[in-house]
Write an enzyme that holds these catalytic residues in place. Structure first.
Site, mmCIF file in Angstrom:
data_model
loop_
_atom_site.group_PDB
_atom_site.id
_atom_site.type_symbol
_atom_site.label_atom_id
_atom_site.label_comp_id
_atom_site.label_asym_id
_atom_site.label_seq_id
_atom_site.Cartn_x
_atom_site.Cartn_y
_atom_site.Cartn_z
ATOM 1 N N HIS A 1 -10.764 -1.537 5.450
ATOM 2 C CA HIS A 1 -10.381 -0.984 6.755
ATOM 3 C C HIS A 1 -10.986 0.397 7.021
ATOM 4 C CE1 HIS A 1 -7.825 0.814 3.790
ATOM 5 N NE2 HIS A 1 -7.438 1.717 4.676
ATOM 6 N N ASP A 2 -11.731 0.927 6.068
ATOM 7 C CA ASP A 2 -12.361 2.239 6.255
ATOM 8 C C ASP A 2 -13.869 2.117 6.418
ATOM 9 O OD1 ASP A 2 -9.950 3.605 5.886
ATOM 10 O OD2 ASP A 2 -10.215 3.676 3.721
ATOM 11 N N ASP B 1 0.868 -1.181 0.000
ATOM 12 C CA ASP B 1 0.000 0.000 0.000
ATOM 13 C C ASP B 1 0.901 1.226 0.000
ATOM 14 O OD1 ASP B 1 -2.019 1.880 0.539
ATOM 15 O OD2 ASP B 1 -3.117 0.433 1.752
HETATM 16 C C1 GLC Z 1 -7.320 6.131 2.323
HETATM 17 C C2 GLC Z 1 -7.095 5.010 3.315
HETATM 18 C C3 GLC Z 1 -7.493 5.482 4.680
HETATM 19 C C4 GLC Z 1 -6.606 6.644 5.059
HETATM 20 C C5 GLC Z 1 -6.717 7.761 4.021
HETATM 21 C C6 GLC Z 1 -5.608 8.767 4.189
HETATM 22 O O1 GLC Z 1 -8.679 6.421 2.146
HETATM 23 O O2 GLC Z 1 -7.814 3.881 2.907
HETATM 24 O O3 GLC Z 1 -7.390 4.468 5.648
HETATM 25 O O4 GLC Z 1 -6.997 7.131 6.317
HETATM 26 O O5 GLC Z 1 -6.597 7.267 2.709
HETATM 27 O O6 GLC Z 1 -4.383 8.216 3.804
#
Ligand code: GLC
Length: 603
Positions: free
Chosen positions: A378-379, A147
């Protein structure tokens, strides 16, 4: 008072924003019909062709490293813990793993705030552990996808510290610094909003300038208009590609470029963003999202990974309508190979709704483009919790996700039906939850929303031992509390039960491996006519091979008509079912409540 009203609006917009996982949902219909319903009819097939894409066979599994397996007993997951569980993933049948970030980070946003792209955060391990991990992953014929939060760094990153130190620092232009409309920090450079709500600018007194951030104030955006920044990020990619990684998930890629002149955003009537538009909070987000430069950048990124053989993967996190997102794939499919499509994460559990989305996706991304299908991450609120933990419905969702034309992305724990946990906002570890900790619980309950992402990030439930077998230390306080459900709901227990959600995933993944048509065949929806509110049906086609998928989204027994004379059952969510219509003299077959079947033409 005006401020609190504004905040309420922000909360609503934030929590309902597809990127941040808090979703209002409809529950499935509870009507029960005693009579079998009428038959379906099959469309004429189109031309038979193969989607030649080399990535169509991927099944991606997302690991949130903090929560997968703790090998050191400190309550936080780590790379060595993941190594211990690779056999499990191989047996599950996935062939690619996307790791949420484990680069060095102060963990303000749990890794999405990087302070060193060339090192591993100590709680997760060391570079040596990384090498061991990738070796073990590849030994199992699985791909490793990292990631990459490339839009922003942490304020702790040395680049930012240098950049913030003075106006004439050589790295000043690596971030987006601007004078305010008035000096002294009293007026921001423009009216832009950050995605989780509130202004998108942070004031730094030492230079009397503001720095831009798209997400949270401790995550300042890098300035990709500066060629040094671009080259630096390409080199980060090369560093990990040289070490054998198979691709990257690109964090909030759609936010990479901003309008050169930083023009004020325009008004929009949209309070909440949708899957069709990024406008929200009464702002059009015209100048900070999905800029033409960002679509071009996708192709430059492809150029970097194309320096490597065999093919390396780019999977973009971006938001917008599927038609807009298609632009990230490049005019000749020469941009990203995949972009997340999130519509399933917020759609009501209704077959006609899914059919509509699938139709739109198929139209916008016909072969050789490859769509993706995501149920949660995870969001977002875990999928099964949106279904009130109905495990039969979860099996239907899995059958759909794993048989559509596209790459499925499975979030860890989804395969055992792990639910969301409830956490208090004022003790939230997720910065979004803390930002909104002033919102009363009752209000959240009333609105049916969740304001912290902690609930979908709890430790993986491996067995019924203390801490669910997540940590080597049974008494340690895990970074997030293990879900109370772990004694009944864990990998060990589900492995023993042929009818479990876990075994449903395993059977589906095996079928997908064995039947190439499920990986790369074309998809054609079968019109469900009067049953469209209960049944979703489609077929996958590859040359002369046809595989049919019929999914009953209702509690009713449905009477259907087989489109082929001698249907041979390949799979049913009901493990006791042996055939599709044995003993029947006509083409009729029945689907039990929440039953999904896959069949082909028998020989
Ligand atoms: C993306 C990620 C999230 C993170 C955000 C800022 O949406 O999935 O978890 O907080 O970006 O990097």
């Amino acid at each position: 008072m005006r401020k609190s009203k504004w905040y309420l609006v922000s909360v609503l917009a934030t929590v309902l924003w597809p990127a941040h996982g808090i979703i209002a949902w409809d529950s499935p219909s509870s009507t029960r019909e005693s009579q079998p319903a009428e038959c379906l009819s099959l469309n004429e097939s189109g031309t038979l062709a193969l989607n030649e894409s080399s990535i169509a066979d991927l099944v991606i599994y997302q690991i949130y490293p903090r929560s997968f397996k703790d090998s050191t007993g400190d309550g936080v997951g780590d790379l060595r813990g993941i190594i211990e569980k690779l056999d499990y993933l191989q047996e599950l049948g996935v062939n690619a793993i996307w790791f949420s970030p484990f680069f060095k980070s102060p963990q303000g946003d749990h890794g999405y705030d990087v302070s060193d792209y060339y090192d591993i955060s100590p709680e997760y391990g060391t570079i040596a552990d990384f090498h061991e991990l990738i070796k073990e992953i590849h030994a199992r014929d699985i791909k490793m996808i990292l990631d990459l939060p490339l839009n922003h760094t942490s304020i702790e990153h040395p680049w930012f510290k240098e950049s913030a130190s003075s106006k004439d620092n050589p790295k000043r232009d690596w971030y987006i610094w601007r004078d305010g409309k008035k000096p002294g920090g009293s007026a921001r450079p423009n009216n832009w909003k950050a995605i989780p709500g509130g202004p998108a600018w942070q004031y730094y007194e030492n230079t009397d300038q503001w720095v831009y951030f798209h997400f949270l104030p401790f995550q300042p955006d890098l300035n990709f208009r500066n060629p040094e920044v671009k080259e630096m990020m390409f080199n980060v990619m090369r560093f990990w590609l040289d070490r054998g990684v198979d691709g990257f998930r690109l964090d909030i890629l759609h936010a990479i470029y901003e309008d050169k002149q930083l023009r004020d955003d325009s008004f929009s009537w949209a309070l909440l963003p949708s899957d069709k538009s990024t406008a929200s909070l009464f702002k059009a987000h015209k100048y900070d999202l999905n800029l033409p430069e960002t679509f071009d950048f996708a192709m430059e990124l492809r150029g970097v990974v194309d320096e490597y053989q065999p093919e390396r993967l780019l999977l973009g996190e971006a938001f917008g309508s599927v038609e807009e997102l298609r632009r990230y794939y490049g005019p000749e499919n020469d941009g990203l190979q995949l972009v997340f499509l999130f519509e399933f994460t917020s759609t009501a559990f209704k077959p006609d709704k899914y059919a509509e989305i699938i139709r739109r996706i198929e139209k916008a991304l016909p072969p050789p483009y490859t769509p993706t299908y995501v149920l949660s991450n995870h969001d977002r609120v875990r999928f099964i919790s949106r279904l009130n933990n109905n495990r039969d419905e979860a099996k239907i969702a899995a059958t759909m996700q794993l048989t559509l034309r596209g790459v499925p992305v499975i979030y860890y724990g989804e395969e055992i039906g792990m639910p969301n946990s409830k956490f208090e906002l004022n003790t939230s570890l997720d910065p979004i939850g803390r930002k909104y900790s002033w919102v009363p619980n009752l209000l959240c309950k009333w609105l049916g929303i969740t304001l912290t992402r902690d609930g979908c990030r709890t430790p993986m439930q491996w067995n019924d031992k203390p801490n669910a077998g997540f940590s080597t230390s049974p008494d340690v306080k895990t970074w997030l509390k293990v879900s109370d459900t772990y004694q009944n709901l864990n990998v060990a227990k589900e492995s023993q039960d042929p009818a479990s959600v876990l075994n449903c995933y395993k059977r589906l993944l095996k079928l997908r491996r064995d039947y190439m048509v499920l990986q790369s065949g074309l998809l054609e929806l079968i019109e469900s006519g009067a049953l469209k509110k209960k049944c979703l049906a489609y077929r996958r086609i590859h040359e002369k091979q046809n595989v049919f998928i019929y999914l009953n989204f209702s509690r009713d027994v449905l009477k259907l008509e087989s489109p082929v004379e001698k249907p041979a059952l390949l799979f049913s969510t009901d493990v006791n079912r042996a055939s599709l219509n044995e003993g029947s003299t006509d083409a009729a077959f029945y689907l039990g409540p929440f039953e999904g079947v896959i069949f082909e033409e028998g020989r």
